[in-house]
Structures are given as structure tokens and as C-alpha cells.
Design an enzyme around this catalytic site. Structure first.
Site, PDB file in Angstrom:
ATOM      1  N   GLU A   4       0.821  -1.208   0.000  1.00 27.87           N
ATOM      2  CA  GLU A   4       0.000   0.000   0.000  1.00 27.87           C
ATOM      3  C   GLU A   4       0.861   1.266   0.000  1.00 27.87           C
ATOM      4  OE1 GLU A   4      -3.075   0.568  -0.314  1.00 27.87           O
ATOM      5  OE2 GLU A   4      -3.691   2.332   0.824  1.00 27.87           O
ATOM      6  N   ASP A   5       1.867   1.291   0.859  1.00 32.31           N
ATOM      7  CA  ASP A   5       2.566   2.559   1.111  1.00 32.31           C
ATOM      8  C   ASP A   5       3.936   2.687   0.474  1.00 32.31           C
ATOM      9  OD1 ASP A   5       0.440   3.201   2.643  1.00 32.31           O
ATOM     10  OD2 ASP A   5       1.410   2.861   4.578  1.00 32.31           O
TER      11      ASP A   5
END
Ligand code: MN
Length: 745
Positions: free
Chosen positions: A80-81
Site C-alpha cells: 500500500e505505502d
């Protein structure tokens, strides 16, 4: 030491407690990978980001989940990051870890907007459906728990949003998975942001009285311990004030003050086996006065989420009620950690009745199937197809729709409203235009494009949609909107099907069968049948098959009737008018002959004159009893009546007949005239007949290539005498060779 490394070592230590042969290098690799990936990122608290994944991994380790889960927890925010990918994680660790991380990422991306309860239930189901491996949910719940624990650094808006989502989605999921401890914590943390005033009120009041609480709890605990020791029962007891949200619910739902809450206090007595549970219960009820109706045996009848314990509420010193929960260590693990606890305790589940409530049925089945398998297999069966036959998608404003697996935008459109489906001109999924046969997946955001000038659904849609709802609505549309077109398409389909079945439309639409067939097909008119085929209410194949069966049945009936008729006696056959149905003999009224013929031995009966020889009064005649048409009268010189042509089996059908005074004015008879062809021959013949005052009903002349001509005459005469006079006249016409009475065709 570096505080982050210190934190990591605490995690490693925790994992080691339940995984003695831990591959610490692998765990360390995961930590290093995540640390590098998140390098430079900070949390809202100002801490390095890596603190969060480590903390989540610690909670996962508290649940004593397997190594893949712990590793995945460390990596859960990487995709995700950071720049990490599924492939890289699969390569560096293993495909399972990559799957878990990807699953958690997918859930993280979901945006939940608060909806009414039905919607929330769909959201929860969707969440479950999206995490094909139950460990994804477990890690996600741990992630959410840590985020809630550190929510104080977020903006008030975010705090409210996340708290609401936690209260409505994650806490119920934790409950369903039997993870009481996490559920309580999630609820209390959410409440803190959702109703800060109410939360503070309870906390303050509890704090204010904490010394009283502690005194009370310690006093009761000591008393129980003493008694159980006397009985020789080894146990662990602890007392607590119930969690804040449960007090909150009671205070606000039942509008009570803290003092009025019936059981603010709860004690837990944990023993080693089930018989001891019941022994403890006996002692407690002996020591304190039980409150009627508050005893519950969840050991005999576990809760749907596998929870087991004995519950009782008793009145203690100074009339203060408190609850006592009695359970074994194993039950305790289950109560605190739910499904996660079964990593450790699955062996003990062999003979448990795990409840039958439907919402937890799948876990029950899952665990029941687990009695003799090892941990690895247990993991693989945790990859359950929850809600496998459903797919959950979003409307653009966040409503969740549950559709059958394999549903397309067409199903979605009709699920919203038939008007939406009927005016659909296109669909977007996650912002991209998709074809109508696009298969929707969980979490898709679906948008239907409509137009007032849309032509309506296409017949092809019937094959593309998956839900009965859509199919019915499309059919309804066709039924209503396109009657003319339906009739045309239906008729075409019907006729082609008839051809295929080697039947003709005429046979089906014949006056004597059509009303009956339509009735059988439950249609008022033929158009109605066509229309029904046209919009798909029925199929041409079905209708034609039905018709064919029906016609065959009618055919058989008729054949049987005819056979029955043939079996009846000649007498019944030749009743006047032959009006009585076969086999039914009504009284026969004697009737005057109106044909001028008496049939010997039968008296009055139905008579007709044979077309082959057209007898007239005065001709010698003979009768033949036909099958069903009375007596046919021939001239005796008719070739058809010649004795050598009569069939032996029909010998008794030939009967003597004779002329009597007739009521008929004229008898039709046929003549054949041959002549040499010439101009005006036909005119002369007509003139001769006219002067003889004979009524001619048909006259046709044919010229032969050899110069001869034949003229056929049908004329009406009174009797043989008159006929002979006519024949004479015709013979006198110039060029006529011969005039004969027709016979034998
Ligand atoms: Mn996270």
C-alpha cells in the site's frame, strides 16, 4: 540499543514463546525488509512508521498465529505505502505471505460509509468474502486495533470516521470470530471518539470509585478462593469491572445510572476441566444467593462463535450483584482469542457441540472437519470460500449490493431499479467503461449510464444476466413494451419450430383443434402465444412439443372412436341421419321414405345414390351398407356393383332395394355424349336439353385431338322414362355417335 531494534526483539521473544523452533533469520529479514521499505516515513505521532507494523505483528503474535501471519503483519503496509510489489514479496518470502499482504491491502483500500444495518451486514460479509484466507481478516483486525490505540494523533474527523467503521464493521467481525478481548478493546476505543462525553462520564465515575471497586473485587475474590481451596479445587480467579462500552450500552439503552447497573462486576474462575466447572458453580451458589433466570450453561450449549462458559449472577455483600463466569483454560483461550485460539487447542475440540446458528455455521463446519488433521492442513482449510455464491459491489454513493456470483452490470442495474436497467446505455466499473458481460468482483464500484432515449434492454441480455430478478424484469419489459415485435418474433420462431417438427401451421390452426390447443397452452389467442414466445415467457420448442403431444392424443381418440363405430351393427350404422353417437342407441322413429327407395329387411334408412352410376327411378338397383354413411344405391349394371367385384367378407353388406313412390321431384344423373367435333355442337346439345325441359346442373365439353368431342352432362330427371326420352333427343343431334349413362368411376 536502538529503540526500534529493541521493539523488534520484544516481538521475536513473543513469537519464540509459542514457536520454539522459530527461524529467527526469516523474521528478522521481514523486519529489515519492512524497515527499509518504510524508511523515512513517519506516523502521525512522529514515530518512525516501522513501529506500526511491529506493533501489529505483536498483536498477531498475542493471538499465537503462525509464522506466515507474523511475517505478513510486518509487511502488511508495504504494498500500500511503499514501492514493494506482490511479486517481490512472493519471491523474497513466499507466495502465502504475499497473498496475505495483498489481502490486507485490499481491505485497507476499502472505504466504508456508514449505512443502515442491512448495509452494514453486507459490508461485513463483503469483507469476509474478500479475504479468502481467514488470516487476512485476523491481521486486518490487529492492524485496526493498533490504529485505534494510536488514534489520538489523528484529526477529529478521521477519528470519528475510523471509530464508526470500527464500531460497525470490525468489532462485530471480531465478535463473530469469537475474539472477545479484541472486540471489547475496539468498542471501548471507538466509544472514546464517538461519544467522548459519555465515555468520560463512565471512566471518571469508575475512577472515582476505583478504590471501592478494588476493595469489593478483592473481598469477593478472596472469599471464593478460600472456599474453593477448602474443596480442593485449584483455580485462577480474577475480578474486573465490565468493559466501558457494555456499561455505556446499559446506561443509555436502559437509561440507568452506574449504581443501577445490575452486574457491573464480573469474576472469572478458570479451572482445569469441565466437571470442576460445575463443582465451582455449586460452591458459588452455596455461598451467594443466585439471581433467578441469570444462570446460563454455555458449556452444554456453546454460543455460535464457539464461546463456552457457565454464567451466573449472584448477590454479594451489601446486596451488590455480580456475575461469575466459570470455564476451563481452553475455553478461556477460545473466549479471548476466538478462532485464532484454535491454532493451539484444536485437538480438544473433538467432541464439542459448536452451536448451530447459521452465521457461524461455516466456522463450526470448518472446525468439525479439523479433528484429526495437522496444523498445516488446518491452515489450508482456513482458506474458506465465505459467501462463495455472492459478490458484493458498491453503488457510486457507497451502498453495497449483494448479487449472485458471476453477476454483470445488467444484474446490478436491475437490482437498483427496473427503470435503471431499461434505460441503461453503458456501465463503468471503478471508473472504466466495461462491456455488458463484464463479471463483477467484490468491492467493484459500479456506475450505470442511462439515457431517456435508450431503446430498452436487448434480448441478448437475458443470457448475460445472472439474477432471476434481472431476467424477470427484462422479460416484463418485452412483454409490455414490444407486443407487436414479440408477436412477429414469436410467430417466426414458432413456425420454424413447426417446420422442424414436420408439422404444418394449417394442421395446428384448424378450426376444430385450435381453441383446444390454445386452452392447453393457457393462451387466449394465437397472438398471445406468439407474444409469449417473443418475450421469453415460453419457448417455441416447448409450445410445439405440447401441441404435437396434444394432436397425437386427439388423433388416437378419433381412431378409437372410429374403431368402436366399425364394431357396431349395421343397423345402428344406418339409422336415419346416423345422428346417434356410436354405441348409443336412441329410440328409432319410423320415417316415411323420402329417397324413393325401400331397403329390404331394414325398412326406412339413410339412403344415398352412388355417384358412379347415378340411378334414377325405374333403373334396377342394389344397395350396399357402407361404414357409417347409410345405404349406397347402385344400378345393378354398375361395374362397382358387379357380383364378381363384391368382396366375400362384405357379402352380407349387399342388400336388395327397390323403388317406391318418391317424394323427390328429380334425380341427378350423369350422361356422356360422344360426337364428331364441330362448331356449335355444345350449343345444339344445350338447346336439345332445354327443349326437353331438363334441368342441367353441369355441362362440360372436351375436344379430342382426333376430331372427336366428349360432352359430360349432369341433369335432373323424374325417372328412367324421362331419361330415355332425353337420351333419344340427344342421339338425334347431328354428328352424335353415342349417348351413355355414366357408370363405374
Ligand atoms: Mn497498517
Amino acid at each position: 540499543m536502538d529503540p526500534i531494534l529493541e521493539r523488534y526483539h520484544a516481538l521475536e521473544k513473543k513469537v519464540l514463546t509459542y514457536t520454539p523452533n522459530l527461524n529467527t533469520q526469516r523474521l528478522f529479514d521481514a523486519f529489515t525488509y519492512a524497515d527499509t521499505a518504510h524508511h523515512g516515513q513517519l506516523r502521525k505521532s512522529g514515530e518512525p512508521y516501522i513501529i506500526h507494523p511491529i506493533a501489529v505483528a505483536e498483536i498477531v503474535a498475542d493471538l499465537e498465529l503462525d509464522m506466515d501471519s507474523v511475517v505478513a503483519a510486518l509487511l502488511h503496509d508495504c504494498i500500500e505505502d511503499t514501492a514493494s510489489t506482490h511479486e517481490e514479496i512472493a519471491r523474497k518470502f513466499n507466495p502465502t505471505v504475499a497473498e496475505l499482504v495483498e489481502g490486507v491491502t485490499k481491505l485497507t483500500k476499502m472505504q466504508f460509509v456508514t449505512k443502515e444495518e442491512e448495509q452494514m451486514e453486507n459490508l461485513r460479509k463483503m469483507l469476509m468474502a474478500m479475504s479468502r484466507d481467514i488470516r487476512v481478516i485476523l491481521i486486518k483486525v490487529c492492524d485496526r486495533l493498533h490504529n485505534m490505540r494510536t488514534m489520538e494523533y489523528q484529526s477529529p474527523r478521521k477519528q470519528r470516521e475510523k471509530s464508526l467503521e470500527t464500531m460497525e464493521i470490525y468489532a462485530p467481525i471480531a465478535h463473530r470470530l469469537g475474539m472477545q478481548k479484541i472486540k471489547w478493546e475496539l468498542e471501548d476505543l471507538s466509544l472514546r471518539y464517538l461519544d467522548p462525553v459519555g465515555y468520560k462520564e463512565i471512566v471518571d465515575e469508575l475512577t472515582e470509585r476505583s478504590s471501592t471497586h478494588e476493595e469489593f473485587l478483592a473481598g469477593i475474590q478472596h472469599k471464593i478462593e478460600q472456599r474453593l481451596n477448602q474443596e480442593g479445587i485449584h483455580c485462577t480467579i480474577y475480578g474486573r469491572v465490565k468493559h466501558i462500552y457494555s456499561i455505556y450500552r446499559k446506561m443509555f439503552a436502559q437509561n440507568k445510572t452506574l449504581d443501577e447497573i445490575f452486574d457491573l462486576y464480573a469474576f472469572r474462575v478458570i479451572v482445569s476441566d469441565i466437571p470442576e466447572c460445575y463443582n465451582v458453580l455449586g460452591c458459588i451458589h452455596d455461598m451467594f444467593k443466585p439471581v433467578l433466570g441469570r444462570f446460563k450453561d454455555y458449556i452444554g450449549t456453546p454460543k455460535p462463535n464457539m464461546y463456552q462458559s457457565l454464567h451466573t449472577t449472584v448477590i454479594g455483600r451489601a446486596g451488590i450483584p455480580f456475575e461469575v463466569q466459570i470455564r476451563t483454560w481452553e475455553m478461556h483461550q477460545t473466549a479471548e482469542y476466538g478462532i485464532a485460539a484454535h491454532w493451539k487447542y484444536k485437538q480438544g475440540l473433538a467432541n464439542r457441540n459448536l452451536g448451530t446458528e447459521q452465521e457461524f455455521e461455516w466456522v463450526r463446519k470448518l472446525l468439525e472437519g479439523q479433528q484429526d488433521t495437522d496444523a498445516e492442513e488446518f491452515v489450508s482449510t482456513l482458506k474458506v470460500d465465505l459467501f462463495a455464491d455472492e459478490v458484493f459491489v458498491f453503488t457510486p454513493n457507497g451502498d453495497v449490493k449483494s448479487l449472485p456470483q458471476g453477476a454483470t452490470p445488467i444484474d446490478f442495474a436491475y437490482n437498483i431499479h427496473s427503470a435503471v436497467g431499461n434505460t441503461m446505455v453503458g456501465a463503468r466499473v471503478n471508473g472504466r467503461m466495461v462491456p455488458y458481460d463484464y463479471k463483477l468482483s467484490n468491492g467493484d464500484i459500479v456506475e450505470v449510464l442511462t439515457s431517456k432515449s435508450a431503446k430498452g434492454p436487448s434480448r441478448d441480455w437475458l443470457a448475460l444476466c445472472k439474477s432471476n430478478e434481472a431476467r424477470n424484469k427484462i422479460r416484463q419489459w418485452f412483454k409490455r413494451e414490444r407486443r407487436e415485435e414479440n408477436i412477429a418474433t414469436g410467430r417466426a420462431a414458432f413456425e420454424s419450430e413447426l417446420k422442424h417438427a414436420k408439422m404444418t401451421l394449417a394442421a395446428v390452426t384448424a378450426e376444430e383443434v385450435l381453441p383446444h390447443l390454445l386452452h392447453k397452452l393457457r393462451c387466449g389467442t394465437l397472438d398471445e402465444l406468439y407474444a409469449s414466445i417473443g418475450y421469453g415467457g415460453t419457448t417455441a420448442a416447448k409450445s410445439v412439443a405440447r401441441i404435437r403431444d396434444e394432436l397425437q392424443r386427439l388423433g388416437r381418440l378419433q381412431a378409437e372412436k372410429a374403431a368402436a363405430a366399425a364394431r357396431t351393427t349395421a343397423e345402428s350404422l344406418i339409422m336415419p341421419g346416423n345422428a346417434a353417437p356410436a354405441g348409443v342407441h336412441g329410440p328409432v322413429k319410423p320415417r316415411q321414405s323420402d329417397s324413393g327407395i325401400i331397403v329390404e329387411g331394414l325398412g326406412n334408412c339413410l339412403v344415398k345414390f352412388a355417384k358412379c352410376c347415378t340411378p334414377v327411378p325405374g333403373d334396377p338397383v342394389i344397395g350396399f351398407i357402407t361404414r357409417g354413411y347409410g345405404v349406397s344405391v347402385h344400378r345393378t349394371d354398375c361395374p362397382n356393383a358387379a357380383p364378381e367385384k363384391r368382396r366375400p367378407e362384405e357379402a352380407d353388406r349387399w342388400v336388395k332395394v327397390s323403388w317406391v313412390d318418391s317424394k323427390l321431384p328429380n334425380y341427378k344423373t350423369s350422361l356422356e355424349l360422344s360426337a364428331k367435333d364441330r362448331d356449335n355442337l355444345t350449343l345444339d346439345v344445350a338447346m336439345a336439353l332445354s327443349t326437353a325441359k331438363v334441368k342441367v346442373t353441369a355441362l362440360s365439353a372436351r375436344s379430342m385431338p382426333d376430331g372427336h368431342a366428349t360432352i359430360s352432362i349432369v341433369a335432373e330427371v323424374k325417372d328412367k322414362t324421362e331419361l330415355e326420352a332425353v337420351i333419344n333427343k340427344l342421339n338425334n343431334i347431328q354428328g352424335v355417335y353415342h349417348v351413355a349413362r355414366a357408370a363405374g368411376k
